[in-house]
Design a protein around this motif. Structure first.
Motif, mmCIF file in Angstrom:
data_model
loop_
_atom_site.group_PDB
_atom_site.id
_atom_site.type_symbol
_atom_site.label_atom_id
_atom_site.label_comp_id
_atom_site.label_asym_id
_atom_site.label_seq_id
_atom_site.Cartn_x
_atom_site.Cartn_y
_atom_site.Cartn_z
ATOM 1 N N GLY A 1 -46.584 -17.676 5.771
ATOM 2 C CA GLY A 1 -46.800 -16.310 4.197
ATOM 3 C C GLY A 1 -46.489 -15.089 5.210
ATOM 4 O O GLY A 1 -46.780 -14.164 4.526
ATOM 5 N N ASP A 2 -45.832 -15.158 5.980
ATOM 6 C CA ASP A 2 -45.584 -13.444 6.798
ATOM 7 C C ASP A 2 -44.339 -12.941 6.478
ATOM 8 O O ASP A 2 -43.943 -11.643 6.830
ATOM 9 N N GLY A 3 -43.502 -14.374 5.376
ATOM 10 C CA GLY A 3 -41.894 -13.483 4.787
ATOM 11 C C GLY A 3 -41.231 -13.753 5.191
ATOM 12 O O GLY A 3 -39.777 -13.034 5.515
ATOM 13 N N LYS A 4 -41.234 -13.524 6.672
ATOM 14 C CA LYS A 4 -40.161 -13.502 7.556
ATOM 15 C C LYS A 4 -39.221 -14.837 7.428
ATOM 16 O O LYS A 4 -37.839 -14.942 8.150
ATOM 17 N N VAL A 5 -39.916 -15.743 6.638
ATOM 18 C CA VAL A 5 -38.913 -17.380 6.435
ATOM 19 C C VAL A 5 -38.555 -17.244 5.106
ATOM 20 O O VAL A 5 -38.767 -16.549 4.617
ATOM 21 N N SER A 6 -36.859 -18.156 5.181
ATOM 22 C CA SER A 6 -36.935 -18.349 4.082
ATOM 23 C C SER A 6 -36.083 -19.778 3.695
ATOM 24 O O SER A 6 -35.504 -20.643 4.552
ATOM 25 N N ILE A 7 -36.936 -20.424 2.811
ATOM 26 C CA ILE A 7 -36.535 -21.783 2.643
ATOM 27 C C ILE A 7 -36.315 -22.364 1.383
ATOM 28 O O ILE A 7 -35.864 -21.701 -0.404
#
Lengths: 462, 333
Positions: free
Chosen positions: B218-224
């Motif tokens: 949930g740190d916003g660094k990932v794109s799913i």
């Protein structure tokens, strides 16, 4: 698996091994010299100051701290951190990344010449601890790239024991000395966990993980809690929680014996040839309090299978790749050889033995590797109570570290320090940053008795 | 003095080689990651298997619907077509097109009646009569149309014989023709459709480690994103707009829609599975999929029907959904 990685990284990063400092070997006034070759003796008898008497820390491997720890801002992070790119992390690694650590703390030590001032005996009580780790490149490659990997033969082993040794060195003729040390060993604890096989694949159609390995631990105070889980067939399984492992030694966990054998020969004046083999022995570890676990699981995940009846059971819990307890009672006892070592050296003195040049070959058997080193040494003895030595290792010395040793033994004190981290870049904790090997030896003793009359100890001041 | 200076010099050298910024006490080791910030990982998510039993037209199951359709459609479609355009039949292309498709010179009903007239004692009329006999709804319709002409509780053979003779009689022929046309028109315009039952997913239990690795912290660094493919061996072409909603059962219809895929078309004509377009999904929505009960609704709409094809219980629809994740897979200590 996480615990294994962190322990390995800690061992790799923080420990330094090798109690066999090449600089020490040619320092004549140093009592510890006899621990590298039982035939060699210091110039005088001695009593080591308890606990402060001797400390030897060494690191012997093929990777350095800066291969494992990286600077990110004002913090340090391991190579497994996502901020470290794959190219950067993998560039400094080897096919088999190994590190071995040895710490020897002398609790009690004393020795003396006999009446003829040629025979020398000594007694020492040491606390020894060692650790070895091997982590194949494939494992790091998987963690940094996510590509499927098959990893074989990785593990960590550690042990600690007390050794009480009696050494005796005597001349067999004018120019040949031999020595032998017999050591009684009291094992405190040992542990070893390893994976014969660790395969993992993260594909679009399937995630797959397989682990085959074992855990062994012996020690009266070793405690590893377990958690129980029931599988789909209603069968309970106990898994070791390595994160909560504790070690509080209460009593010996094993006994053993070991020998050191050495010989020194002066074929011509000023030339000394010597050879020794050390730590030939074993410890028989008791099965009482022993821990034995194994893992042999394959996990696959093809996605949740959904139909009108619901979702089929999924068996993909990474926690199942942990070591499962085998048996209800105590584990198994075992006998393990010590990590033996061999030293072969040649030393030639000049200018009334004020300057000496030495060459030392060392071999040491660790859990996962056979370590070799060839070091050249220069030794200065301007006066009999002062020795300054320098050495340089030619194998795995990527940081071009120079070993330096200083021995002061004016008559009322015998102090020496030898290390190869003095002039190299190191952390605030004095851990070398770019060296894959490290030695630190420190000892303080009180000289006793008259000086010996061995040929190799004579110098111009006599 | 010289010795002291020498010792001092060596000490300064030694301490001068200490890198104060390289402090092992600041070592951060609580995060282990697979890959780095530029990595892309894919993982299987779920396979949805829709059997023929979960597909109906709201009244009867798909097998029965196809049997009825084959009865009300001419054996040879006008213009040599392979499939019936259901969207035109439903009036989605306008009333004129619908009328022309049904009763125009090349209309379906026109072709049906021509086929019956060409062989009044032949198979098509028998097929229709047998289908009417087996359906209480159709039998009542014809009883209402021609009271007293059809024997009540007649066996199949008798009923078919009466149907054929009534069609052959000049006085009752038009009555039976109009009945056939009316029932065929009603079925083709109203009952030739498909509904797929919603599926309930009670979470995906892959363990918290794997779940967090996939959904991120949930740190916003990932794109799913989700993507996949879908295929069917049913004689249908349909559009689908799958959606996932929080909850199941009666609450699902009003539940929060977690995400929805764009519309795509699936056809039995395709040799390869149809791709489900990659659709971005939030970490929270994907986490809900793993942790909570959700319902999956295909929202299928029939577009074309291929008559005279085998339909068995072994056939159905299979959809594979996968996750594409950008960024390192993190598992915390």
């Amino acid at each position: 698996m996480k615990k294994f990685l962190l322990v390995s990284t800690a061992v790799l990063a923080l420990f330094g091994a090798a109690a066999q400092n090449p600089t020490l070997y040619f320092m004549r006034g140093v009592p510890m010299r006899s621990q590298m070759n039982a035939a060699l003796a210091p110039e005088r008898g001695y009593v080591q100051i308890p606990l402060l008497g001797g400390l030897a820390v060494a690191d012997d491997g093929n990777i350095a701290l800066n291969n494992l720890v990286y600077r990110r801002g004002d913090q340090l992070t391991t190579l497994l951190d996502p901020s470290v790119s794959a190219a950067e992390a993998l560039s400094g690694l080897h096919d088999r990344n190994r590190i071995n650590a040895d710490v020897r703390t002398t609790l009690i030590g004393f020795g003396s010449y006999t009446a003829n001032r040629k025979n020398f005996w000594s007694f020492d009580l040491n606390l020894r601890a060692g650790a070895s780790a091997q982590v194949p490149y494939e494992l790091f490659h998987f963690f940094k790239t996510g590509e499927s990997s098959r990893v074989r033969n990785m593990g960590v082993a550690a042990d600690t024991y007390v050794e009480a040794g009696f050494n005796y060195s005597w001349p067999v003729c004018d120019r040949v000395y031999v020595g032998a040390r017999v050591k009684a060993l009291i094992g405190l604890a040992r542990t070893r966990f390893y994976f014969n096989d660790f395969n993992v694949s993260l594909g679009e159609d399937q995630w797959f993980a397989e682990a085959v390995g074992e855990l062994e631990a012996n020690g009266a105070g070793v405690s590893i809690p377990t958690r129980t889980e029931v599988d789909g067939n209603g069968v309970p399984h106990e898994y070791y929680e390595l994160n909560d492992m504790s070690f509080k030694p209460k009593k010996p966990a094993g006994y053993g014996v070991a020998f050191d054998l050495g010989v020194a020969y002066e074929p011509i004046e000023n030339l000394l040839l010597s050879a020794a083999i050390n730590d030939l022995g074993f410890i028989a570890w008791s099965k009482k309090g022993a821990v034995h676990g194994s893992v042999n699981r394959t996990l696959t995940f093809d996605g949740a299978q959904v139909d009108a009846s619901g979702v089929a059971d999924i068996d993909f819990n990474l926690g199942d790749l942990e070591f499962e307890k085998i048996g209800d009672a105590d584990g198994k006892g075992m006998t393990r050889m010590l990590r033996y070592a061999m030293n072969v050296a040649a030393e030639y003195d000049l200018w009334s033995r004020r300057v000496g040049f030495g060459l030392l070959y060392q071999m040491r058997k660790y859990d996962y590797m056979l370590s070799h080193d060839l070091a050249a040494s220069v030794n200065f003895h301007p006066v009999h109570w002062f020795t300054l030595s320098g050495s340089y290792s030619f194998i795995d010395n990527g940081a071009n570290a120079v070993g330096l040793g200083l021995n002061l033994h004016p008559g009322w004190i015998n102090f020496y320090v030898a290390t190869d981290v003095l002039l190299t870049e190191k952390t605030r904790q004095w851990v070398p940053i770019g060296q894959s090997r490290m030695y630190v030896n420190l000892r303080l003793a009180i000289p006793l008795g008259r000086r010996g009359l061995r040929l190799s100890d004579l110098d111009c001041d006599r | 003095m010289k010795k002291r200076l020498t010792l001092l010099f060596v000490s300064l050298l030694a301490f001068g080689c200490v890198d104060e910024t390289y402090d092992l006490s600041t070592l951060k080791s609580d995060e282990l990651a697979i890959g780095d910030d530029n990595s892309v990982f894919t993982a299987p998510l779920l396979t949805l298997s829709v059997s023929i039993g979960e597909i109906s037209n709201g009244n009867v199951d798909l097998v029965e619907m196809c049997r009825e359709a084959d009865a009300w459609l001419p054996d040879v479609l006008p213009g040599g077509a392979e499939a019936v355009d259901v969207e035109t039949l439903m009036g989605e292309r306008g009333t004129e097109a619908q009328t022309a498709y049904l009763t125009g010179p090349d209309g379906l009903l026109t072709a049906l009646m021509d086929e019956i007239d060409a062989d009044p004692q032949g198979g098509k009329l028998v097929e229709i009569a047998e289908m009417i006999h087996g359906s209480e709804r159709y039998r009542k319709a014809f009883d209402d149309l021609a009271p007293g002409l059809f024997p009540s509780d007649a066996q199949l053979e008798e009923y078919v014989g009466v149907f054929q003779s009534l069609y052959g009689e000049p006085g009752t022929r038009e009555l039976i023709r109009s009945g056939i046309e009316s029932c065929a028109r009603q079925f083709l315009t109203l009952d030739l459709n498909m509904t797929v039952e919603a599926f309930v997913l009670d979470g995906i239990d892959v363990g918290s480690d794997v779940r967090k690795m996939i959904t991120g912290n949930g740190d916003g660094k990932v794109s799913i994103s989700l993507f996949g493919d879908i295929a069917t061996d049913l004689p249908l072409e349909f559009s689908a707009e799958p959606s996932f909603k929080r909850g199941a059962g009666p609450t699902a219809s009003s539940g929060e829609t977690l995400f929805r895929f764009p519309v795509f078309t699936v056809s039995a004509e395709n040799e390869l599975p149809t791709a489900i377009a990659e659709t971005e999904i939030s970490s929270e929505a994907l986490n809900t999929l793993f942790e909570e009960q959700t319902s999956i609704n295909l929202q299928a709409r029939l577009k074309r029907y291929f008559p005279r094809q085998e339909v068995t219980s072994r056939q159905g629809i299979v959809a594979h959904l996968k996750v594409r994740r950008k960024g390192a897979l993190i598992f915390n200590n």
